[in-house]
Design a protein around this motif. Sequence first.
Motif, PDB file in Angstrom:
ATOM      1  N   LYS A 155       0.817  -1.213   0.000  1.00 18.85           N
ATOM      2  CA  LYS A 155       0.000   0.000   0.000  1.00 18.85           C
ATOM      3  C   LYS A 155       0.853   1.266   0.000  1.00 18.85           C
ATOM      4  CE  LYS A 155      -3.691  -2.474   0.100  1.00 18.85           C
ATOM      5  NZ  LYS A 155      -4.458  -2.627  -1.177  1.00 18.85           N
ATOM      6  N   ASN A 156       2.158   1.090  -0.045  1.00 22.52           N
ATOM      7  CA  ASN A 156       3.089   2.226  -0.075  1.00 22.52           C
ATOM      8  C   ASN A 156       4.104   1.975  -1.190  1.00 22.52           C
ATOM      9  OD1 ASN A 156       2.295   3.569   2.652  1.00 22.52           O
ATOM     10  ND2 ASN A 156       2.656   1.438   3.187  1.00 22.52           N
ATOM     11  N   TRP A 157       4.085   2.826  -2.199  1.00 25.48           N
ATOM     12  CA  TRP A 157       4.917   2.644  -3.389  1.00 25.48           C
ATOM     13  C   TRP A 157       5.954   3.762  -3.406  1.00 25.48           C
ATOM     14  CZ3 TRP A 157       3.528  -1.663  -6.288  1.00 25.48           C
ATOM     15  CH2 TRP A 157       2.281  -2.214  -5.983  1.00 25.48           C
ATOM     16  N   ILE A 158       7.228   3.389  -3.297  1.00 27.66           N
ATOM     17  CA  ILE A 158       8.309   4.351  -3.088  1.00 27.66           C
ATOM     18  C   ILE A 158       9.266   4.295  -4.278  1.00 27.66           C
ATOM     19  CG2 ILE A 158      10.130   5.071  -1.514  1.00 27.66           C
ATOM     20  CD1 ILE A 158       8.645   3.186   0.580  1.00 27.66           C
ATOM     21  N   PHE A 159       9.465   5.433  -4.917  1.00 30.84           N
ATOM     22  CA  PHE A 159      10.273   5.486  -6.134  1.00 30.84           C
ATOM     23  C   PHE A 159      11.463   6.428  -5.968  1.00 30.84           C
ATOM     24  CE2 PHE A 159       5.989   4.388  -7.339  1.00 30.84           C
ATOM     25  CZ  PHE A 159       6.144   3.399  -8.305  1.00 30.84           C
ATOM     26  N   ASP A 160      12.639   5.934  -6.279  1.00 26.23           N
ATOM     27  CA  ASP A 160      13.783   6.807  -6.496  1.00 26.23           C
ATOM     28  C   ASP A 160      13.457   7.663  -7.715  1.00 26.23           C
ATOM     29  OD1 ASP A 160      16.547   7.738  -6.376  1.00 26.23           O
ATOM     30  OD2 ASP A 160      16.872   6.471  -8.132  1.00 26.23           O
ATOM     31  N   ARG A 197       4.431  -3.328   4.209  1.00 28.29           N
ATOM     32  CA  ARG A 197       3.409  -3.104   3.183  1.00 28.29           C
ATOM     33  C   ARG A 197       3.894  -2.056   2.177  1.00 28.29           C
ATOM     34  NH1 ARG A 197      -2.610  -2.813   5.188  1.00 28.29           N
ATOM     35  NH2 ARG A 197      -2.843  -3.906   3.192  1.00 28.29           N
ATOM     36  N   ALA A 198       5.193  -2.109   1.899  1.00 27.10           N
ATOM     37  CA  ALA A 198       5.804  -1.129   1.004  1.00 27.10           C
ATOM     38  C   ALA A 198       6.672  -1.822  -0.041  1.00 27.10           C
ATOM     39  CB  ALA A 198       6.645  -0.130   1.803  1.00 27.10           C
ATOM     40  N   ALA A 199       6.838  -1.150  -1.172  1.00 27.98           N
ATOM     41  CA  ALA A 199       7.755  -1.602  -2.225  1.00 27.98           C
ATOM     42  C   ALA A 199       8.611  -0.421  -2.629  1.00 27.98           C
ATOM     43  CB  ALA A 199       6.990  -2.136  -3.427  1.00 27.98           C
ATOM     44  N   MET A 200       9.896  -0.679  -2.837  1.00 26.97           N
ATOM     45  CA  MET A 200      10.810   0.387  -3.239  1.00 26.97           C
ATOM     46  C   MET A 200      11.461   0.063  -4.573  1.00 26.97           C
ATOM     47  SD  MET A 200      13.431   2.629  -1.064  1.00 26.97           S
ATOM     48  CE  MET A 200      14.216   4.050  -1.851  1.00 26.97           C
ATOM     49  N   PHE A 201      11.525   1.079  -5.426  1.00 22.47           N
ATOM     50  CA  PHE A 201      12.070   0.970  -6.777  1.00 22.47           C
ATOM     51  C   PHE A 201      13.294   1.863  -6.875  1.00 22.47           C
ATOM     52  CE2 PHE A 201       7.636   0.010  -6.741  1.00 22.47           C
ATOM     53  CZ  PHE A 201       7.433  -0.979  -7.682  1.00 22.47           C
ATOM     54  N   GLU A 202      14.422   1.281  -7.261  1.00 24.84           N
ATOM     55  CA  GLU A 202      15.718   1.977  -7.241  1.00 24.84           C
ATOM     56  C   GLU A 202      16.589   1.510  -8.393  1.00 24.84           C
ATOM     57  OE1 GLU A 202      18.253   3.748  -6.051  1.00 24.84           O
ATOM     58  OE2 GLU A 202      17.410   4.805  -4.328  1.00 24.84           O
ATOM     59  N   ASP A 203      17.484   2.395  -8.860  1.00 28.98           N
ATOM     60  CA  ASP A 203      18.429   1.983  -9.899  1.00 28.98           C
ATOM     61  C   ASP A 203      19.791   1.590  -9.329  1.00 28.98           C
ATOM     62  OD1 ASP A 203      20.416   4.654 -10.921  1.00 28.98           O
ATOM     63  OD2 ASP A 203      18.895   4.875  -9.373  1.00 28.98           O
ATOM     64  N   LEU A 204      20.025   1.827  -8.036  1.00 29.18           N
ATOM     65  CA  LEU A 204      21.291   1.448  -7.412  1.00 29.18           C
ATOM     66  C   LEU A 204      21.039   0.348  -6.386  1.00 29.18           C
ATOM     67  CD1 LEU A 204      22.952   4.944  -6.871  1.00 29.18           C
ATOM     68  CD2 LEU A 204      23.451   3.267  -8.656  1.00 29.18           C
TER      69      LEU A 204
END
Length: 241
Positions: A23-28, A178-185
């Motif tokens: 329910k928490n979408w975290i983007f670099d 309940r979170a997902a994190m999207f990162e390039d590093l």
Amino acid sequence: MTEPETEIRETRDARPEDFAEVKNWIFDLDNTLYPRRTDLFAQIDARMTSFVAELLKLPTEEARQLQKSFYRKHGTTLRGLMIEHDIDPDAFLRFVHDIDYSGLAPNPALGAEILALPGRKFIFTNGDRGHAERTARALGILDHFEDIFDIVAAGLNPKPARETYDLFVEHFRLDPARAAMFEDLARNLEVPKALGMQTVLIVPSPLEEDIAEAWEQEGRGGEHIDFVTDDLAAFLRRVRN
């Protein structure tokens, strides 16, 4: 000496059930919400080198090598300059983010996927808020996010510092499980995984791979990475359906 791990660990395809509780979408921001080929961050990188060269009166190549050593040792060039040369962070941030955003085009496909995600959406960046807002606005996705957590909100302590992630979680009162994190590093996903988040590494497309520097590829084979993709919009579409 062993060479750094750069091989991407094979991961199974993401499924909607893998993200059913998110329910928490975290983007670099940089090289995550836009493709590396736009060279937006390359402009920032070049201006960081120029700042170091001017500050320390160094030739460009020597300044670049020092800049990268700051990054590797302290997390960002800014952090290294603050610790080792006591610079004014505001002056640095103004200088390095004075770039041309005209190469960024709106990305309605990505915007539609972010908008459709259930729950809260955030940008979490080692850049400053102004840069994040200008970038997201150019992409046509700024209004899809609840908020931006930038390097100033982090107390100028960049990812991958554990304290910075703790500040982020506390500030927004979210449950990391309940979170997902999207990162390039890859190294910036180690703490999110330890906190219980789903982790997604954004990698360059095969046509962009030779643009990435070796240090940017380190850790891609780590067990802390749940999924890998070179197409963020397509990945979000798969996990929603």
